[in-house]
Design a protein around this motif. Structure first.
Motif, PDB file in Angstrom:
ATOM      1  N   GLN A  75      -4.017 -41.749 -12.410  1.00 18.56           N
ATOM      2  CA  GLN A  75      -4.890 -40.640 -12.797  1.00 18.56           C
ATOM      3  C   GLN A  75      -5.709 -40.975 -14.047  1.00 18.56           C
ATOM      4  OE1 GLN A  75      -2.386 -37.239 -13.243  1.00 18.56           O
ATOM      5  NE2 GLN A  75      -1.994 -37.003 -11.021  1.00 18.56           N
ATOM      6  N   SER A  76      -5.048 -41.652 -15.047  1.00 17.09           N
ATOM      7  CA  SER A  76      -5.804 -42.024 -16.262  1.00 17.09           C
ATOM      8  C   SER A  76      -6.886 -43.034 -15.937  1.00 17.09           C
ATOM      9  CB  SER A  76      -4.836 -42.600 -17.308  1.00 17.09           C
ATOM     10  OG  SER A  76      -4.233 -43.779 -16.830  1.00 17.09           O
ATOM     11  N   GLU A  92       0.678 -41.387 -13.118  1.00 12.54           N
ATOM     12  CA  GLU A  92      -0.001 -41.077 -14.383  1.00 12.54           C
ATOM     13  C   GLU A  92      -1.046 -42.137 -14.717  1.00 12.54           C
ATOM     14  OE1 GLU A  92       3.008 -40.724 -17.291  1.00 12.54           O
ATOM     15  OE2 GLU A  92       3.802 -38.813 -16.532  1.00 12.54           O
ATOM     16  N   HIS A  93      -0.673 -43.426 -14.543  1.00 11.10           N
ATOM     17  CA  HIS A  93      -1.649 -44.507 -14.803  1.00 11.10           C
ATOM     18  C   HIS A  93      -2.828 -44.434 -13.855  1.00 11.10           C
ATOM     19  CE1 HIS A  93       0.532 -46.532 -17.986  1.00 11.10           C
ATOM     20  NE2 HIS A  93       1.662 -46.575 -17.240  1.00 11.10           N
ATOM     21  N   GLU A 137      -9.706 -41.125 -14.396  1.00 12.87           N
ATOM     22  CA  GLU A 137     -10.435 -40.361 -15.409  1.00 12.87           C
ATOM     23  C   GLU A 137     -11.335 -41.263 -16.241  1.00 12.87           C
ATOM     24  OE1 GLU A 137      -7.449 -38.439 -17.618  1.00 12.87           O
ATOM     25  OE2 GLU A 137      -6.992 -36.916 -16.075  1.00 12.87           O
ATOM     26  N   GLU A 138     -10.821 -42.449 -16.591  1.00 12.17           N
ATOM     27  CA  GLU A 138     -11.645 -43.375 -17.366  1.00 12.17           C
ATOM     28  C   GLU A 138     -12.834 -43.864 -16.552  1.00 12.17           C
ATOM     29  OE1 GLU A 138      -9.140 -46.479 -18.696  1.00 12.17           O
ATOM     30  OE2 GLU A 138      -8.018 -45.236 -20.126  1.00 12.17           O
TER      31      GLU A 138
END
Length: 244
Positions: free
Chosen positions: A15-16, A12-13, A19-20
């Motif tokens: 992917q975030s 999850e981290h 995305e950022e």
């Protein structure tokens, strides 16, 4: 927390973070386009600097989170470095075993399908051989039946021919016996008639023997003379002569 939960959090981290980073790149691209105007001029080559958010994310989130996962999952104060590495390797081996089991299961299913196909082919071949054997047996039985009928017809024909020949032989034998009986009756009648003879004019003993016996030999004449006590062949008209 389990290994899967840590892995999910890391994913999850990550992917975030991506995305950022993508968002920063999009903002940077929009800023360059606004700066250059609506024309299609290529922007000047500038050095690409690391985004601030990325640095902050790596410094304050990713690195501490990695250390935390290591301490929670792998660190044990009573273990040496070698033991920790061994546990890590065991985890990797366990994952590999899980994959190997899945591959083995897939291979077993494939082998099972192949075996089922082979059995189906073998059964189909057996059924075909059985059907061929039944057809062959039926043909042989038909040939045997035809041969039996032909043999029976041949025997019946032979019996009919034998019966016909026997009937013909029987008829011939009966005809022969009838002819013999007729001749015997004729001879009997002739013998009955020839018991006596009255001598007529111009007859002599030779003509009488020839008329009754068909033979005028001396032996026949001697038999007539002996039956009548005649010394010679002389006969008289009206004389009654016995014919033996």
């Amino acid at each position: 927390m389990s290994k899967e939960d840590y892995r999910d959090k890391i994913e999850e981290h990550r992917q975030s973070f991506e995305e950022e980073q993508q968002e920063q790149q999009n903002l940077s691209r929009v800023s360059r386009m606004n700066k250059n105007g609506s024309n299609n001029k290529k922007p000047k080559n500038t050095k690409r600097k690391s985004p601030l958010m990325t640095i902050l994310f790596v410094t304050f989130i990713l690195i501490p989170l990695t250390i935390l996962i290591y301490f929670v999952q792998f660190y044990d104060p009573g273990k040496t470095i070698e033991e920790a590495e061994k546990d890590t390797m065991d985890s990797v081996v366990e994952i590999d075993k899980t994959g190997s089991k899945a591959e083995a299961s897939s291979s077993a299913d494939k082998d099972k399908d192949d075996k089922a196909n082979d059995e189906a082919k073998a059964q189909a071949q057996k059924d075909a051989e059985k059907l061929a054997a039944q057809q062959k047996a039926a043909e042989e039985a038909k040939k045997a039946e035809e041969a039996k009928k032909a043999e029976e017809a041949k025997v019946a024909q032979q019996q009919a021919e034998a019966a016909k020949k026997a009937e013909e032989a029987k008829k011939a034998e009966e005809a022969k016996k009838a002819e013999q009986a007729r001749k015997a009756e004729q001879e009997k009648q002739n013998a009955a008639k020839a018991k006596t003879h009255t001598v007529k004019a111009n007859e002599n003993l030779y003509r009488i023997a020839l008329n009754y016996y068909g033979d005028g030999s001396e032996a026949t004449l001697a038999k007539i003379r002996a039956a009548n006590g005649m010394p010679n062949d002389t006969v008289f008209v009206g004389q009654v002569i016995k014919l033996p």
